[in-house]
Design a protein around this motif. Structure first.
Motif, PDB file in Angstrom:
ATOM      1  N   SER A 169       0.827  -1.211   0.000  1.00 57.59           N
ATOM      2  CA  SER A 169       0.000   0.000   0.000  1.00 57.59           C
ATOM      3  C   SER A 169       0.861   1.261   0.000  1.00 57.59           C
ATOM      4  O   SER A 169       0.566   2.229  -0.711  1.00 57.59           O
ATOM      5  CB  SER A 169      -0.933   0.003   1.211  1.00 57.59           C
ATOM      6  OG  SER A 169      -0.196  -0.103   2.419  1.00 57.59           O
ATOM      7  N   MET A 170       1.921   1.267   0.801  1.00 53.14           N
ATOM      8  CA  MET A 170       2.822   2.432   0.818  1.00 53.14           C
ATOM      9  C   MET A 170       3.575   2.557  -0.502  1.00 53.14           C
ATOM     10  O   MET A 170       3.820   3.672  -0.977  1.00 53.14           O
ATOM     11  CB  MET A 170       3.807   2.319   1.988  1.00 53.14           C
ATOM     12  CG  MET A 170       3.177   2.530   3.346  1.00 53.14           C
ATOM     13  SD  MET A 170       4.398   2.695   4.669  1.00 53.14           S
ATOM     14  CE  MET A 170       5.096   1.041   4.690  1.00 53.14           C
ATOM     15  N   LEU A 171       3.944   1.428  -1.091  1.00 58.25           N
ATOM     16  CA  LEU A 171       4.644   1.445  -2.377  1.00 58.25           C
ATOM     17  C   LEU A 171       3.808   2.141  -3.444  1.00 58.25           C
ATOM     18  O   LEU A 171       4.333   2.905  -4.265  1.00 58.25           O
ATOM     19  CB  LEU A 171       4.972   0.019  -2.819  1.00 58.25           C
ATOM     20  CG  LEU A 171       5.653  -0.134  -4.177  1.00 58.25           C
ATOM     21  CD1 LEU A 171       7.036   0.525  -4.169  1.00 58.25           C
ATOM     22  CD2 LEU A 171       5.772  -1.611  -4.570  1.00 58.25           C
ATOM     23  N   GLU A 172       2.502   1.931  -3.401  1.00 51.09           N
ATOM     24  CA  GLU A 172       1.623   2.562  -4.391  1.00 51.09           C
ATOM     25  C   GLU A 172       1.619   4.084  -4.230  1.00 51.09           C
ATOM     26  O   GLU A 172       1.675   4.824  -5.226  1.00 51.09           O
ATOM     27  CB  GLU A 172       0.205   2.014  -4.269  1.00 51.09           C
ATOM     28  CG  GLU A 172      -0.731   2.518  -5.348  1.00 51.09           C
ATOM     29  CD  GLU A 172      -2.073   1.819  -5.334  1.00 51.09           C
ATOM     30  OE1 GLU A 172      -2.816   1.934  -6.337  1.00 51.09           O
ATOM     31  OE2 GLU A 172      -2.390   1.155  -4.322  1.00 51.09           O
ATOM     32  N   VAL A 173       1.540   4.573  -2.994  1.00 50.05           N
ATOM     33  CA  VAL A 173       1.622   6.020  -2.761  1.00 50.05           C
ATOM     34  C   VAL A 173       2.980   6.533  -3.220  1.00 50.05           C
ATOM     35  O   VAL A 173       3.084   7.614  -3.824  1.00 50.05           O
ATOM     36  CB  VAL A 173       1.397   6.346  -1.270  1.00 50.05           C
ATOM     37  CG1 VAL A 173       1.539   7.849  -1.025  1.00 50.05           C
ATOM     38  CG2 VAL A 173       0.019   5.881  -0.822  1.00 50.05           C
ATOM     39  N   TRP A 174       4.014   5.744  -2.952  1.00 51.33           N
ATOM     40  CA  TRP A 174       5.396   6.120  -3.314  1.00 51.33           C
ATOM     41  C   TRP A 174       5.537   6.333  -4.819  1.00 51.33           C
ATOM     42  O   TRP A 174       5.973   7.395  -5.263  1.00 51.33           O
ATOM     43  CB  TRP A 174       6.333   5.021  -2.818  1.00 51.33           C
ATOM     44  CG  TRP A 174       7.794   5.214  -3.105  1.00 51.33           C
ATOM     45  CD1 TRP A 174       8.697   5.924  -2.356  1.00 51.33           C
ATOM     46  CD2 TRP A 174       8.537   4.677  -4.204  1.00 51.33           C
ATOM     47  NE1 TRP A 174       9.952   5.854  -2.920  1.00 51.33           N
ATOM     48  CE2 TRP A 174       9.885   5.089  -4.063  1.00 51.33           C
ATOM     49  CE3 TRP A 174       8.196   3.873  -5.288  1.00 51.33           C
ATOM     50  CZ2 TRP A 174      10.884   4.736  -4.960  1.00 51.33           C
ATOM     51  CZ3 TRP A 174       9.197   3.513  -6.200  1.00 51.33           C
ATOM     52  CH2 TRP A 174      10.516   3.955  -6.031  1.00 51.33           C
ATOM     53  N   PHE A 175       5.168   5.322  -5.620  1.00 50.34           N
ATOM     54  CA  PHE A 175       5.404   5.480  -7.059  1.00 50.34           C
ATOM     55  C   PHE A 175       4.398   6.417  -7.722  1.00 50.34           C
ATOM     56  O   PHE A 175       4.708   7.047  -8.740  1.00 50.34           O
ATOM     57  CB  PHE A 175       5.514   4.132  -7.788  1.00 50.34           C
ATOM     58  CG  PHE A 175       4.302   3.249  -7.824  1.00 50.34           C
ATOM     59  CD1 PHE A 175       3.131   3.636  -8.466  1.00 50.34           C
ATOM     60  CD2 PHE A 175       4.346   1.974  -7.253  1.00 50.34           C
ATOM     61  CE1 PHE A 175       2.033   2.800  -8.530  1.00 50.34           C
ATOM     62  CE2 PHE A 175       3.251   1.131  -7.310  1.00 50.34           C
ATOM     63  CZ  PHE A 175       2.084   1.545  -7.956  1.00 50.34           C
ATOM     64  N   ASN A 176       3.203   6.563  -7.159  1.00 44.19           N
ATOM     65  CA  ASN A 176       2.272   7.541  -7.717  1.00 44.19           C
ATOM     66  C   ASN A 176       2.775   8.972  -7.519  1.00 44.19           C
ATOM     67  O   ASN A 176       2.570   9.834  -8.378  1.00 44.19           O
ATOM     68  CB  ASN A 176       0.897   7.380  -7.078  1.00 44.19           C
ATOM     69  CG  ASN A 176       0.112   6.222  -7.680  1.00 44.19           C
ATOM     70  OD1 ASN A 176       0.367   5.813  -8.817  1.00 44.19           O
ATOM     71  ND2 ASN A 176      -0.830   5.674  -6.932  1.00 44.19           N
ATOM     72  N   SER A 177       3.417   9.226  -6.375  1.00 43.35           N
ATOM     73  CA  SER A 177       3.984  10.568  -6.146  1.00 43.35           C
ATOM     74  C   SER A 177       5.144  10.832  -7.102  1.00 43.35           C
ATOM     75  O   SER A 177       5.317  11.963  -7.589  1.00 43.35           O
ATOM     76  CB  SER A 177       4.428  10.725  -4.690  1.00 43.35           C
ATOM     77  OG  SER A 177       5.583   9.947  -4.396  1.00 43.35           O
ATOM     78  N   ILE A 178       5.926   9.818  -7.395  1.00 40.61           N
ATOM     79  CA  ILE A 178       7.033   9.957  -8.343  1.00 40.61           C
ATOM     80  C   ILE A 178       6.500  10.253  -9.745  1.00 40.61           C
ATOM     81  O   ILE A 178       7.006  11.125 -10.465  1.00 40.61           O
ATOM     82  CB  ILE A 178       7.911   8.687  -8.341  1.00 40.61           C
ATOM     83  CG1 ILE A 178       8.706   8.618  -7.041  1.00 40.61           C
ATOM     84  CG2 ILE A 178       8.840   8.654  -9.541  1.00 40.61           C
ATOM     85  CD1 ILE A 178       9.566   7.371  -6.898  1.00 40.61           C
TER      86      ILE A 178
END
Length: 428
Positions: A169-178
């Protein structure tokens, strides 16, 4: 009598002069015949060439001049090519020397060859060398990774994050912000097949290492700290391939391109766990021991640790040695925390029984590369600091990472002014 002797002496002197002139002319003819191109010719080959009619002709200066110029141009071209080749060989040798393994009582210790001695300049103008030279890339280390990095890296630099299913779940927020910022050069090192498929479904660059029993076991089932410790072993190949890596945990929100804010003058450039200028950049901490009387005060230098979840590391020998040292200690000291070991290896100086790491380091701006203590304890309560837009926010101080990451996105990206208000300064 005196008059006859005087005339006789004059005739003798005259005949001697005439004889000397004749001998000089004769010698001149002999040397002209033997050395047609001059007695002090700079080209020794011209002295050994046989004399031909063309050498004795004096009515064709233009032909000889053109031939000489062409010969000089040809020689100059050959010398330039040779010089370029020699310079290339010198560069290659220097690179090999910089990466050469030196035994000297320690296991294949690698040393960087220093430059020639230099004179010190005037007072106040001397600056020491801060930036170590990069290693010579070695694609044989991992051809598959080398091919992938060649496709996604920009300027031989890339953001790298390790992830397993526990942080999906955190990975998804991470790459969406990138993606929102528009950063093209990033890569997820997947530690299990679920993350591989998840990244492919979301069009995220992903890499899965070749099977490694020790790494795979921790990667698939390990907790946050255990997985974090793997990065020091995995990153080594990236550096050996000649790439600068911005190592990133996945509990980070990107708001600007971090590559636009790096100095690249040190082996390691890291964000700090410090929460103000004093704790982040260092201060003089006075230790008080009253029993010492007059000498009760002892001055100490303190700085809060670098965060091992977000740092830029250049592909240099000291950087690779740092990774080796940390990975080795985490293997032999399984209860160690990777961030503590990371900082100890960077900070501890050489002393009896221990040889320190000679790596240069830089602390990132705490208001650009912001930890969550700075954000929630200070920035959100200050009207002026709230106007600043950080490069990244790392939710490292709080266990409720996922909701705080979403709140950071709401505040800085979507403009929701009260998005951060509901959270306490610390954790409950």
């Amino acid at each position: 009598m005196a008059g006859r002797r005087e005339k006789y002496g004059q005739s003798i002197r005259g005949s001697r002069i005439a004889g000397a002139i004749a001998i000089g002319v004769l010698l001149g003819c002999v040397f002209a015949f033997l050395y047609p191109n001059g007695f002090f010719s700079p080209d020794p080959r011209s002295q050994s060439r046989p004399v031909s009619k063309s050498n004795l002709q004096v009515d064709s200066p233009n032909c000889e001049s053109t031939e000489g110029v062409n010969m000089m141009k040809s020689e100059n071209r050959k010398l330039s090519e040779k010089n370029a080749e020699l310079q290339k060989q010198v560069r290659e040798l220097n690179q090999k020397l910089q990466a050469a393994q030196q035994g000297n009582g320690r296991t294949q210790e690698q040393l960087v060859v220093s430059s020639q001695p230099q004179k010190a300049g005037p007072f106040g103008t001397v600056k020491s060398l801060r930036t170590n030279p990069p290693v010579m890339p070695d694609e044989s280390v991992n051809p598959r990774l080398a091919k992938l990095l060649a496709e996604i890296a920009v300027g031989k630099e890339v953001i790298v994050a390790l992830a397993n299913s526990n942080v999906k779940s955190m990975l998804e927020v991470w790459f969406n912000s990138i993606k929102k910022v528009g950063i093209p050069n990033y890569l997820v090192v997947a530690l299990d097949d679920t993350i591989v498929e998840f990244c492919k479904e979301n069009d995220v660059p992903v890499y899965k290492r070749d099977p490694d029993e020790n790494v795979d076991f921790i990667g698939k089932s390990g907790g946050n700290h255990a997985v974090s410790g793997l990065k020091f072993r995995i990153l080594r190949e990236f550096l050996q391939l000649g790439y600068g890596v911005l190592l990133s945990d996945v509990d980070i929100v990107y708001l600007q391109n971090p590559f636009d804010h790096l100095y690249r003058d040190s082996d390691v450039e890291s964000m700090s766990d410090g929460h103000n200028n004093m704790t982040a950049y260092g201060y003089n901490d006075v230790f008080d021991e009253p029993s010492m009387g007059w000498a009760r005060y002892a001055h100490t230098m303190r700085i809060w640790v670098y965060n091992s979840g977000f740092f830029y590391i250049r592909p240099t020998i000291p950087s690779i040695e740092l990774l080796d040292r940390v990975a080795d200690r985490l293997t032999t000291q399984p209860n160690s925390w990777d961030q503590a070991v990371f900082n100890e290896e960077l900070a501890f100086p050489s002393h009896p029984g221990y040889i320190g790491l000679y790596a240069s380091r830089r602390t990132m701006d705490i208001y650009l590369f912001m930890n969550s203590k700075v954000l929630f304890k200070t920035v959100r309560k200050d009207a002026n600091l709230k106007k600043l837009k950080p490069v990244i926010v790392h939710v490292n101080y709080h266990p409720d990472k996922f909701p705080r990451m979403k709140a950071v996105v709401e505040y800085y990206v979507n403009g929701k002014q009260d998005a951060l208000d509901a959270f306490p300064d610390g954790s409950v």
